[in-house]
Design a protein around this motif. Structure first.
Motif, short mmCIF file in Angstrom:
data_model
loop_
_atom_site.label_atom_id
_atom_site.label_comp_id
_atom_site.label_asym_id
_atom_site.label_seq_id
_atom_site.Cartn_x
_atom_site.Cartn_y
_atom_site.Cartn_z
N LYS A 263 0.98 -1.15 0.04
CA LYS A 263 0.04 0.13 -0.21
C LYS A 263 0.69 1.21 -0.08
N ALA A 264 2.02 1.26 0.82
CA ALA A 264 2.82 2.28 0.95
C ALA A 264 3.50 2.54 -0.39
N PHE A 265 3.91 1.46 -1.05
CA PHE A 265 4.72 1.49 -2.24
C PHE A 265 3.83 2.02 -3.37
N THR A 266 2.59 1.48 -3.47
CA THR A 266 1.60 1.95 -4.48
C THR A 266 1.44 3.54 -4.16
N ALA A 267 1.30 4.05 -3.00
CA ALA A 267 1.16 5.56 -2.80
C ALA A 267 2.19 6.33 -3.16
N ALA A 268 3.34 5.78 -2.80
CA ALA A 268 4.58 6.51 -3.20
C ALA A 268 4.63 6.56 -4.50
N VAL A 269 4.63 5.62 -5.50
CA VAL A 269 4.81 5.58 -7.00
C VAL A 269 3.77 6.56 -7.57
N GLN A 270 2.60 6.50 -6.95
CA GLN A 270 1.52 7.09 -7.85
C GLN A 270 1.78 8.90 -7.53
N MET A 271 2.31 9.19 -6.18
CA MET A 271 2.63 10.71 -5.97
C MET A 271 3.97 10.81 -6.79
N LEU A 272 4.71 9.84 -7.21
CA LEU A 272 5.82 10.21 -7.74
C LEU A 272 5.42 10.61 -9.40
N ALA A 273 4.48 9.71 -9.72
CA ALA A 273 4.21 10.06 -11.16
C ALA A 273 3.51 11.41 -11.23
N TYR A 274 2.53 11.60 -10.36
CA TYR A 274 1.79 13.00 -10.22
C TYR A 274 2.81 14.19 -10.34
N LYS A 275 3.82 14.14 -9.46
CA LYS A 275 4.75 15.27 -9.48
C LYS A 275 5.57 15.30 -10.72
N CYS A 276 5.96 14.01 -11.42
CA CYS A 276 6.82 14.20 -12.41
C CYS A 276 5.93 14.72 -13.65
N ARG A 277 4.47 14.36 -13.65
CA ARG A 277 3.93 15.01 -14.74
C ARG A 277 3.67 16.43 -14.77
N ARG A 278 4.02 17.19 -13.49
CA ARG A 278 3.99 18.54 -13.45
C ARG A 278 5.20 19.21 -13.93
N VAL A 279 6.37 18.44 -13.97
CA VAL A 279 7.49 18.93 -14.48
C VAL A 279 7.48 19.41 -16.03
N PRO A 280 8.03 20.71 -16.33
CA PRO A 280 7.68 21.23 -17.73
C PRO A 280 8.36 20.30 -18.77
N ARG A 281 7.75 19.95 -19.86
CA ARG A 281 8.18 19.16 -20.61
C ARG A 281 8.01 19.88 -22.00
N ARG A 282 7.63 20.95 -22.23
CA ARG A 282 7.65 21.88 -23.28
C ARG A 282 8.30 22.97 -23.43
N LEU A 283 8.49 23.56 -24.43
CA LEU A 283 9.43 24.89 -24.45
C LEU A 283 8.70 25.97 -23.69
N ASP A 284 7.35 26.22 -24.11
CA ASP A 284 6.57 27.14 -23.41
C ASP A 284 6.15 27.02 -22.02
N GLN A 285 6.67 26.01 -21.46
CA GLN A 285 6.35 25.64 -20.16
C GLN A 285 7.65 26.06 -19.08
N LEU A 286 8.79 26.06 -19.90
CA LEU A 286 10.00 26.57 -19.47
C LEU A 286 10.16 27.76 -18.65
N PRO A 287 10.44 27.66 -17.49
CA PRO A 287 10.54 29.15 -16.88
C PRO A 287 11.62 29.96 -17.37
N SER A 288 11.45 31.20 -17.59
CA SER A 288 12.24 32.04 -18.40
C SER A 288 13.45 32.38 -17.70
N ASP A 289 13.67 32.08 -16.44
CA ASP A 289 14.91 32.51 -15.71
C ASP A 289 15.72 31.30 -15.54
N CYS A 290 15.39 30.26 -16.09
CA CYS A 290 16.37 29.08 -15.92
C CYS A 290 17.45 29.00 -16.95
#
Length: 290
Positions: A263-290
């Motif tokens: 149960k803990a493992f499933t929750a951790a992986v799902q949370m990991l997937a959620y957070k990774c999906r929020r990482v910018p993946r397109r040029l228009d999502q890239l912060p201007s100061d990076c």
């Protein structure tokens, strides 16, 4: 020379100045679909001596004219679009395929169509349809789509296709020549460098038992050790296209014998997937100061 093709409701002739190939076309459709043709007709009609002319010579080979005139008479529908399922509880963070590439115009033909569409200033609805066909090829040939969309000043397609580009060092020097400029190359490098660092940060911050929640009293040490060891190894190998949650999910066999750990493992992986999906993946999502 007899026309190579006669379109429906033909009332006008277009002829290749290069090889003499002629086409019987509908003048209104040419004017409606192209700003260049509209301006040509307006200019000719304003001169009484040319108003009755029913032949237009163009400095294009007959093969290119055949493609252009068919595009104006019979605009292609957009490629078939997949019905995307909501992510829901899915762990996979890989990019979805939006269009069925089998229904898209082949890239060599599409390249010619887009160049002609740009040259003859075709109607935006035609360009939008061609753009969808171009984007359909992005999952399978992202670098080509990215380079072509930049050359033709299609920033939306360039940004959308940027998310499918695999690590730049996977390409040969010859393949990267499709990128039109050094800044365009650098933008992809910035995006991919940012993604790798962000994904590493997400992975190394995600705990199996955050703040002790869901901790297993029996297998606590071994479970945390397996999680920690695997994520440290994975963090050193992350690329811009790595499915981080999917890679960590491979540990499931270690935890499946214990309901608490599972149960803990499933929750951790799902949370990991959620957070990774929020990482910018397109040029228009890239912060201007990076």
């Amino acid at each position: 020379m007899a026309p190579i093709h006669e379109f429906a409701d033909a009332d006008f002739t277009v002829r290749s100045w290069l090889d003499g190939t002629t086409f019987r076309v509908n003048r209104a459709k040419l004017g409606d679909g192209s700003h260049v043709f509209r301006d040509m007709f307006s200019c000719c009609d304003s001169n009484a001596g040319e108003a009755n002319s029913q032949v237009l010579d163009l400095h294009e080979p007959g093969s290119a004219l055949a493609v252009l005139l068919r595009l104006l008479h019979e605009p292609p529908p957009p490629p078939a679009q997949y019905l995307l399922e909501p992510i829901g509880e899915k762990v996979n963070t890989q990019l979805p395929v939006r269009y069925d590439a089998a229904t898209a115009i082949p890239l060599p033909v599409l390249r010619l169509l887009l160049c002609l569409a740009d040259k003859y200033a075709l109607d935006p609805t035609v360009l939008e349809s061609l753009g969808a066909h171009l984007l359909a090829h992005a999952p399978g040939d992202a670098l080509t789509v990215y380079g072509l969309s930049l050359t033709l000043d299609m920033p939306y397609i360039a940004s959308e296709s940027s998310q499918y580009i695999v690590p730049l060092d996977w390409y040969s020097a010859e393949e990267t020549k499709v990128i039109p400029s050094v800044p365009d190359y650098h933008n992809i490098l910035r995006l991919q460098t940012f993604r790798v660092k962000a994904l590493q940060d997400v992975l190394l911050r995600e705990e199996l038992f955050p703040h002790g929640y869901g901790r297993c009293s029996t297998h606590n040490a071994s479970a945390e050790s397996a999680w920690e060891r695997t994520r440290l190894i994975l963090a050193s190998k992350i690329e811009t296209n790595t499915d981080v949650a999917g890679e960590m999910e491979s540990l499931v066999y270690i935890f499946q014998s214990c309901p608490t750990c599972s149960k803990a493992f499933t929750a951790a992986v799902q949370m990991l997937a959620y957070k990774c999906r929020r990482v910018p993946r397109r040029l228009d999502q890239l912060p201007s100061d990076c």
